[in-house]
Design an enzyme around this catalytic site. Structure first.
Site: not given
Ligand code: G3I
Length: 446
Positions: A158, A200, A237, A266, A268
């Site tokens: 990030e 990432n 996400h 990750e 979701d």
């Protein structure tokens, strides 16, 4: 499926198993009935974030052990967990997860060595060369400690700002100098030369957004200068403010064309739309270098966003519709319900072009039917290009999209020119009994 394709998939699966150390013994998991086994059949892994504190929950570990073949410690490898006091390292919770996973043949993704967030107090208060040294020491110590046990490290997490700036995120690490990211990658490579090293991030899914393009440019720069980066993780996400977009596949394939693996790290999805979960899986399967998907938790109650019920299992541990959609997508591969012909990706050319004359074209398998198959070619390094592709007689190209084609006299060599539709073009090949993959002969920038 022809024998060649079966061999290719078998080889990819074998290569993945060799790389991950994962093992699937007869009787321990059945292909087609669990996420991990089905992904393995496609040469991918299917993973989840794991919290050490939940490993004593039998319902949780039953699903974990049955369904997944890769794990990412959700918080236990972060800087505040592994170096709570400067120079004093604490690996207990992380090792609990690593041991649980590796003793069951699951691979481990390390998350994360350098990040502006979840820093211990001592690091938050540092700056300048002292912080740079402390960060590099942290990377070296942690990667060395786990050397040989981690298939892939999220080395840096990030580091780019949200919004339209395309700038680096301001942080104490960024203020140590713009080269902090590459310095972290070099330290990680030196400490664990066998691990794949990833950058990432989140909000990098939409190809048209400035943050995505900024990360793309960094990776392209790193590749051109030999900075040791092997892969890019897309957190993915998805929610109402940051939804899945149909150019996600273009994003994955464009990064892959830079010569890195890509992974969904990750995943979701707010509300767990089965359709959206299926699209994500199909997009990954359509990109040869997309070699794994990780969901960020097992049951909704395990999620950092539990109220959004974004995962594949409900809080009682039952499979949701999204689970069925993911499993079906893994088992079917890319399906004719979403052929590229009906949803041509929209792309934005890379902002900066390399020197005139050079470009790279990467061909990937896409949808396959009983008599024909689609291929997708991603061009990098030029926004205006000419790519020559050959097919094997008696194959014939029956349709193309996102380019202007012409053929030689034999009809087996196609010259495709950019037509302003972006840097990804596709075509359909009638197999006529021959399933050989078409070959890119050349790419010329114009
Ligand atoms: O363990 C303590 C507990 O003892 C305490 O009582 C409680 C009260 O605050 O906090 C607990 O720690 C929390 C920890 O999760 C474990 O549940 C932290 O407060 C909380 O901040 C932490 O949140 C994590 C978050 O990263 C922090 O940035 C989430 O679990 C984790 O899922 C999330 O993961 C990140 C990825 O690393 C990077 N990408 C985004 C993703 C979601 O934010």
């Amino acid at each position: 499926m022809g024998p060649r394709a079966r061999t290719a998939i078998g080889f990819a699966a074998a290569a993945l198993l060799a790389a991950t150390g994962a093992a699937f013994l007869p009787g321990t998991a059945s292909a087609g009935t669990t996420l991990g086994a089905s992904a393995t059949e496609k040469g991918r892994y299917f993973g989840t974030a794991v919290a050490a504190s939940r490993l004593s929950d039998g319902a949780y570990t039953t699903i974990l052990n049955r369904e997944f073949n890769s794990v990412t410690p959700e918080n236990e490898m972060k800087i505040d967990a592994t170096e709570p006091q400067q120079g004093q390292f604490s690996y207990g919770a992380a090792e609990q997860i690593v041991n649980h996973a590796r003793s069951r043949g699951m691979s481990v993704r390390g998350h994360t060595l350098a990040w502006h967030s979840q820093q211990p107090g001592w690091m938050q208060n540092m700056s300048g060369s002292a912080l740079r040294q402390a960060m590099l020491n942290h990377v070296t110590q942690v990667a060395t400690h786990f050397r040989g046990q981690i298939v892939t490290w999220d080395v840096v997490n990030e580091a780019f700002a949200d919004g339209s700036s395309g700038a680096r995120r301001d942080s104490n690490l960024q203020r140590t100098g713009n080269d902090w990211i590459e310095a972290a990658f070099r330290a990680a490579r030196a400490a664990d030369p066998g691990a794949k090293l990833c950058y990432n991030d989140y909000n990098t899914d939409n190809w048209t957004q400035a943050k995505t393009q900024a990360v793309y440019n960094m990776v392209r720069d790193f590749k051109s200068r030999g900075v040791p980066i092997d892969c890019v993780g897309f957190q993915s996400h998805f929610n109402n403010d940051s939804p899945y977009v149909s150019n996600y596949r273009t994003t994955l394939s464009s990064f892959a064309a830079l010569g890195v693996d890509v992974q969904v790290t990750e995943l979701d999805i707010q509300g767990a739309s089965a359709t959206t979960y299926r699209s994500v899986v199909e997009d990954c399967l359509a990109v040869a270098r997309c070699n794994g998907i990780t969901v960020w938790g097992i049951r909704d109650s395990d999620s950092w966003r539990a109220s959004q019920t974004p995962l594949l299992f409900n809080s009682s541990g039952q499979k949701k519709a999204a689970y069925d959609a993911v499993l079906a997508a893994l088992n079917n591969g890319t399906t004719p319900t979403n052929p590229p012909t009906t949803t041509p990706p929209t792309t934005t050319p890379p902002p900066t072009d390399p020197p005139s004359g050079s470009c790279t074209a990467t061909l990937q398998d896409s949808t396959r039917w009983g008599d024909r198959f689609n291929s997708q070619v991603t061009v990098s390094g030029a926004s205006s290009w000419t790519v020559v592709v050959s097919v094997t007689p008696p194959q014939k190209v029956s349709a193309t999209w996102n380019g202007s084609p012409s053929w030689d006299g034999s009809g087996n060599v196609m010259t495709m020119r950019s037509n302003g539709s972006g840097n990804v073009f596709g075509f359909t090949t009638m197999a006529n009994g021959n399933w050989t993959r078409p070959v890119v002969q050349s790419c010329t920038a114009s």
